[in-house]
Design an enzyme around this catalytic site. Structure first.
Site, PDB file in Angstrom:
ATOM      1  N   PRO A 139       0.805  -1.226   0.000  1.00  6.74           N
ATOM      2  CA  PRO A 139       0.000   0.000   0.000  1.00  6.74           C
ATOM      3  C   PRO A 139       0.836   1.274   0.000  1.00  6.74           C
ATOM      4  O   PRO A 139       0.464   2.271  -0.623  1.00  6.74           O
ATOM      5  CB  PRO A 139      -0.832  -0.132   1.284  1.00  6.74           C
ATOM      6  CG  PRO A 139      -0.979  -1.610   1.471  1.00  6.74           C
ATOM      7  CD  PRO A 139       0.327  -2.191   1.015  1.00  6.74           C
ATOM      8  N   ASN A 140       1.989   1.249   0.673  1.00  6.81           N
ATOM      9  CA  ASN A 140       2.849   2.428   0.737  1.00  6.81           C
ATOM     10  C   ASN A 140       4.187   2.227   0.025  1.00  6.81           C
ATOM     11  O   ASN A 140       5.128   2.993   0.236  1.00  6.81           O
ATOM     12  CB  ASN A 140       3.097   2.812   2.202  1.00  6.81           C
ATOM     13  CG  ASN A 140       1.827   3.270   2.894  1.00  6.81           C
ATOM     14  OD1 ASN A 140       1.047   4.044   2.338  1.00  6.81           O
ATOM     15  ND2 ASN A 140       1.593   2.775   4.102  1.00  6.81           N
ATOM     16  N   GLY A 142       4.971   1.392  -3.841  1.00  3.09           N
ATOM     17  CA  GLY A 142       4.685   1.050  -5.232  1.00  3.09           C
ATOM     18  C   GLY A 142       5.941   1.261  -6.053  1.00  3.09           C
ATOM     19  O   GLY A 142       6.837   0.428  -6.074  1.00  3.09           O
ATOM     20  N   SER A 143       6.037   2.433  -6.699  1.00  3.34           N
ATOM     21  CA  SER A 143       7.274   2.750  -7.422  1.00  3.34           C
ATOM     22  C   SER A 143       8.452   2.819  -6.458  1.00  3.34           C
ATOM     23  O   SER A 143       9.590   2.492  -6.818  1.00  3.34           O
ATOM     24  CB  SER A 143       7.123   4.092  -8.149  1.00  3.34           C
ATOM     25  OG  SER A 143       6.201   3.984  -9.210  1.00  3.34           O
ATOM     26  N   GLU A 374       5.351  -3.550 -13.327  1.00  5.45           N
ATOM     27  CA  GLU A 374       6.801  -3.801 -13.356  1.00  5.45           C
ATOM     28  C   GLU A 374       7.605  -2.540 -13.651  1.00  5.45           C
ATOM     29  O   GLU A 374       8.578  -2.558 -14.411  1.00  5.45           O
ATOM     30  CB  GLU A 374       7.136  -4.927 -14.350  1.00  5.45           C
ATOM     31  CG  GLU A 374       6.603  -6.272 -13.873  1.00  5.45           C
ATOM     32  CD  GLU A 374       7.245  -7.449 -14.555  1.00  5.45           C
ATOM     33  OE1 GLU A 374       8.473  -7.409 -14.803  1.00  5.45           O
ATOM     34  OE2 GLU A 374       6.527  -8.414 -14.829  1.00  5.45           O
TER      35      GLU A 374
END
Length: 391
Positions: A139-140, A142-143, A374
């Site tokens: 949730p915290n 990603g990238s 990805e």
């Protein structure tokens, strides 16, 4: 004679070996006859095509770049990229689940797992006995994958994991999982480790599923760790090397997502060509109008360039040469080509393209994920720039 020569040039222009052409043709036949007819249905219902994956496992398509001794087909990475491309041309959802299974589970187990882990887990996923899922996104985180918050604490002969992973492809159908977790919070990225485990792991469960825009036939779910008990020997590789491992894993995975983009783009062009020849306006086929011809030409040009980039990155990897920059370039370009090609295909179809009576609206929805999964397009540009500046 001239016709035969033209056909041979067309077949050979990609520089494929006889074995690679055979793989392409075999996968294409299977994809078009078995996978494509189900594509619209699984998109509409979000029904995961488990029977298709059983067939793919029997065909040896779930472990193409993995050596035969570990249940794979023992083929090169270009053959794998071609397989993903042909599958995506028929059904992007199926291709995505195939790519996640192979690139994100089979490959890291082969590259970083020990012999015991390879025998116990890799043989299952590479042979198609089990589907694989890879837990990275949170949730915290990603990238910013370095922002991993899932924790792993050593207690006796177990690692105890707490946290969650989201947007995980194949989550609800996998039997083998790899996940990253912090083993030392003070060490930053050097405090992240990787773990392999099975579905019946105590304390591990599956959370909610998401309603997706596209790739709706590819399963997506949440992994939940609540004092999950993973044996000490299930840490993959060295402690604290998980971040390095998944960065290398993503380098390879980007080639497969590039191939996925090429497949969607090619399907878009196929559909646009067919429709433009059949649809008549102002007394003639719309393919005779220059505006349509220009769109078709742009699609064909960009698809050919994207395919060259994907194949080039795969060949670099096969030859043991650096390929990180080229993989990022191929993934970035092919993903954006897929979106442009699908958008043009919808435009060529006009109002019909905006309905579910034709597959091009699905291609447009599916293509968007290639620009996100990805590593987003923005992350790819950062990766490419980093390679350039550090050269």
């Amino acid at each position: 004679m001239a016709a035969t020569m033209t056909m041979n040039v067309s077949e050979d222009k990609w520089g494929l070996t006889e074995e690679q052409r055979m793989i392409r043709d075999t996968v294409r036949d299977f994809a078009q006859s078995t996978v494509a007819p189900k594509a619209g249905h699984i998109d509409k219902t979000q029904e995961f095509p488990i029977d298709t994956f059983r067939e793919m496992g029997e065909m040896g398509l779930l472990g193409i770049p993995i050596p035969e001794q570990y249940g794979g087909a023992g083929l090169d990475y270009l053959s794998y990229a071609i397989t993903v491309e042909e599958m995506a041309r028929a059904c992007a959802s199926t291709a995505l689940s195939l790519a996640a299974h192979t690139s994100l589970v089979c490959l890291p187990l082969y590259m970083f797992g020990n012999e015991e882990q390879k025998q116990k887990y890799l043989t299952k996923v590479a042979s198609g006995q089990e589907l694989g899922a890879y837990g990275l996104t949170e949730p915290n985180a990603g990238s910013d994958a370095a922002g991993t918050e899932t924790r792993a604490e050593k207690r006796g002969d177990k690692w105890i994991l707490n946290g969650s992973k989201i947007f995980i492809t194949n989550a609800n159908y996998a039997g083998v999982y790899i996940a990253t977790a912090l083993t030392n919070k003070e060490m930053g990225t050097k405090g992240i480790s990787a773990f392999v485990f099975e579905r019946n792991t105590p304390g591990f469960s599956l959370g909610s599923k998401d309603e997706k825009l596209g790739m709706r036939g590819s399963d997506w779910g949440t992994l939940v760790f609540e004092d999950a008990e993973i044996p000490l020997e299930n840490r993959v590789g060295e402690e604290g090397q998980g971040f390095k491992y998944f960065m290398k894993t993503l380098d390879s995975g980007r080639i497969s997502i590039g191939a996925l983009g090429v497949g969607i783009a090619q399907a878009s062009l196929d559909a646009a060509l067919k429709y433009s020849k059949e649809r008549k306006q102002f007394g003639k086929a719309i393919s005779e109008f220059q505006a349509i011809q220009f769109m078709l030409a742009d699609m064909a040009m960009e698809i050919e360039a994207a395919r060259h980039m994907v194949y080039h990155a795969a060949r670099l990897r096969d030859n043991g040469l650096p390929f990180g920059k080229e993989a990022a370039m191929a993934k970035l370009f092919a993903s954006e080509v897929a979106s442009r090609a699908a958008n043009k295909a919808v435009q060529i179809h006009g109002g019909y393209g905006y309905t579910k009576d034709f597959p091009v609206e699905r291609y447009l929805r599916d293509a968007k994920l290639c620009e996100i999964g990805e590593g987003t397009s923005e992350i790819q540009r950062m990766v490419i720039a980093r390679h350039l500046l550090n050269a």
